[in-house]
Write a protein that holds these residues in place. Structure first.
Motif: not given
Length: 519
Positions: A59-65, A410-412, A438-441, A470-478
């Motif tokens: 039940x991640x952020x993509x599933x809930x919007x 999390x970036x894939x 999860x980061x959905x492009x 630019x990972x840290x600046x974009x707020x990516x953790x993993x």
């Protein structure tokens, strides 16, 4: 004696309807019936293009919007919520089989309401599950849209019969996807005749739309889309019949790869002509009135509007709407709305014996049934790519590793949200499986052209490919890297992760997988 005989005939009628509808559904939708049995294995998954249903979902952020556009809300939220108890593959299999059988049964009683005999009722139910729309939309992966489409004859009957409670239940099932809810509400309102009863589906639809409307209100500008989508997603012409003929037969999806290998478009045009002839005869006899007239007008509109929007001026007009009207992207795939013609189609073709009274009543109906069959003569075979497949255990291990690392954003990698799994193109199941955000492009590649996509994410991915960090600046953790898919995509693991002086920490690696923490 008469009462007893009538009751017996009534029970017999119910039994044959249910038996026929269940058998028909299992024959056509057999991959989903298999999923009900095989889906208890959590490594089992339903994967084909936009259909991405792994054995376990978060039940991640993509599933809930909660993060980004509500692209699969509320269907993914429902599947993820039930996931700890019922595997999502089993839930989808049960829903598809139930909607197929219920929709087919609804077609029989709808046809009966307008004077069709048993053979005509059987044809009506056949048309619900055996048609190009079901084939093309399932091969594109739009299972919840197909579920709603199959329920439309039942929705129409419930509206005509004023069955409030069951109508709301049917609308709730259709509301698993925004498109499905729109289809069901429009059908219910038109069938009810814009009288006071039409408030029931209208109010229910407004309430049921909140799960995807509310998240979209947070950033309405993000729901604007590229005008180019109007041409890319326009209804597609088919050989010998053109765009209008394809739509008249409930075909014409934009993606030619989702068209069944066995397809006879001319048969659909002949069925549409037969339906028009029946409508004319019924009109002359004074039987083309009330609900049938309204549903027939809806059917004509559902065919003509997508056809007009596939012309040059139509594409231009729709493109302008997509760029200025928030949420209009929901309407750009115009062919998906052609299924609104289904309720009228099943009624009219079930009465196809009307224009030829001197012929044995079953003959014209059987001829129409043969044409319906001929549209997609090998439909169960064509849908074989929908059968469940088995995900590599690396997916479950990757999910466990991300969870142990604290999830977060999390970036894939590789970039893009599609993968080739077991030889099938499919939306990356990790977007459904990973906890956190999860980061959905969000972009699509259609005919080699990138459509939509979050601009910030696209820039980040492009920068990583070019060696910019630019990972840290974009707020990516993993960052979760699927190395095998990276090689298949013809790209490499970002140098910012592997150059030897990278500040980012390698947390976990396994055969084909690497997980990095962004520092």
């Amino acid at each position: 004696m008469t009462i007893t005989t009538d009751a017996t005939e009534s029970r017999t009628g119910v039994r044959w309807r249910l038996s026929w509808c269940v058998v028909l559904t299992v024959v056509v939708l057999w991959p989903f019936a298999v999923a009900v049995v095989a889906g208890w294995d959590r490594d089992s998954a339903l994967l084909l293009r936009d259909l991405s249903v792994p054995g376990s979902m978060a039940l991640n952020d993509l599933a809930t919007g909660a993060h980004g556009l509500a692209r699969a809300v509320p269907q993914d939220a429902v599947l993820a919520f039930l996931s700890p108890v019922l595997p999502p593959t089993v839930v989808v299999g049960l829903l598809m089989c139930a909607c197929g059988a219920a929709g087919a049964w609804g077609a029989t009683v709808l046809a009966q309401r307008f004077g069709a005999g048993r053979v005509g009722q059987a044809l009506a139910s056949f048309l619900v599950v055996w048609n190009p729309y079901v084939a093309e939309r399932l091969l594109q992966g739009h299972w919840s849209v197909v579920a709603a489409g199959m329920l439309l004859p039942l929705v129409a009957w419930l509206s005509l019969e004023r069955r409030r409670v069951w109508l709301v239940v049917a609308l709730a099932v259709c509301a698993l996807t925004p498109t499905g809810l729109i289809l069901a509400v429009v059908t219910a309102v038109v069938a009810s005749g814009w009288r006071w009863f039409s408030l029931v589906p209208a109010v229910a639809g407004a309430v049921l739309s909140l799960p995807w409307v509310i998240p979209s209100l947070g950033d309405a500008s993000a729901t604007l889309t590229d005008a180019g989508g109007a041409s890319l997603f326009a209804a597609r012409a088919e050989p010998w019949v053109g765009t209008l003929g394809a739509l008249a037969g409930l075909g014409g999806i934009w993606n030619s790869d989702a068209v069944p290998d066995h397809r006879v478009p001319v048969a659909g045009v002949l069925l549409a002509v037969a339906a028009v002839v029946v409508a004319v005869v019924l009109w002359r006899r004074g039987e083309w009135s009330g609900g049938l007239r309204r549903l027939s007008v809806l059917a004509v509109t559902a065919v003509l509007v997508p056809a007009l929007l596939a012309t040059g001026p139509g594409v231009t007009l729709l493109g302008e709407v997509l760029e200025i009207l928030p949420g209009a992207g929901l309407l750009r795939d115009t062919q998906k709305f052609v299924v609104l013609a289904l309720p009228a189609l099943v009624i009219l073709l079930a009465r196809v014996d009307v224009p030829v009274p001197r012929v044995a009543s079953a003959a014209p109906v059987l001829a129409a049934g043969f044409l319906a069959f001929l549209q997609v003569p090998a439909l169960p075979v064509d849908l074989s790519d929908l059968r469940p497949t088995t995900l590599d255990r690396g997916y479950a291990d990757a999910v466990d590793s991300v969870e142990d690392a604290g999830a977060g954003r999390t970036l894939l990698w590789p970039p893009g949200n599609y993968r080739i799994i077991d030889g099938r193109p499919a939306l990356d199941p990790l977007l459904k499986m990973l906890p956190g955000s999860p980061v959905d492009p969000g972009y699509l590649v259609v005919d080699g052209r990138i459509v939509d996509g979050d601009p910030d994410t696209v820039r980040l991915l492009s920068g990583l490919a070019a060696g910019d960090d630019g990972l840290a600046e974009a707020g990516v953790d993993l960052v979760l890297v699927e190395t095998d898919a990276t090689e298949d995509a013809g790209v490499s693991v970002p140098a910012v992760l592997t150059d030897g002086v990278s500040p980012h920490e390698l947390l976990w690696s396994a055969d084909g997988w690497e997980l990095y923490r962004v520092r």
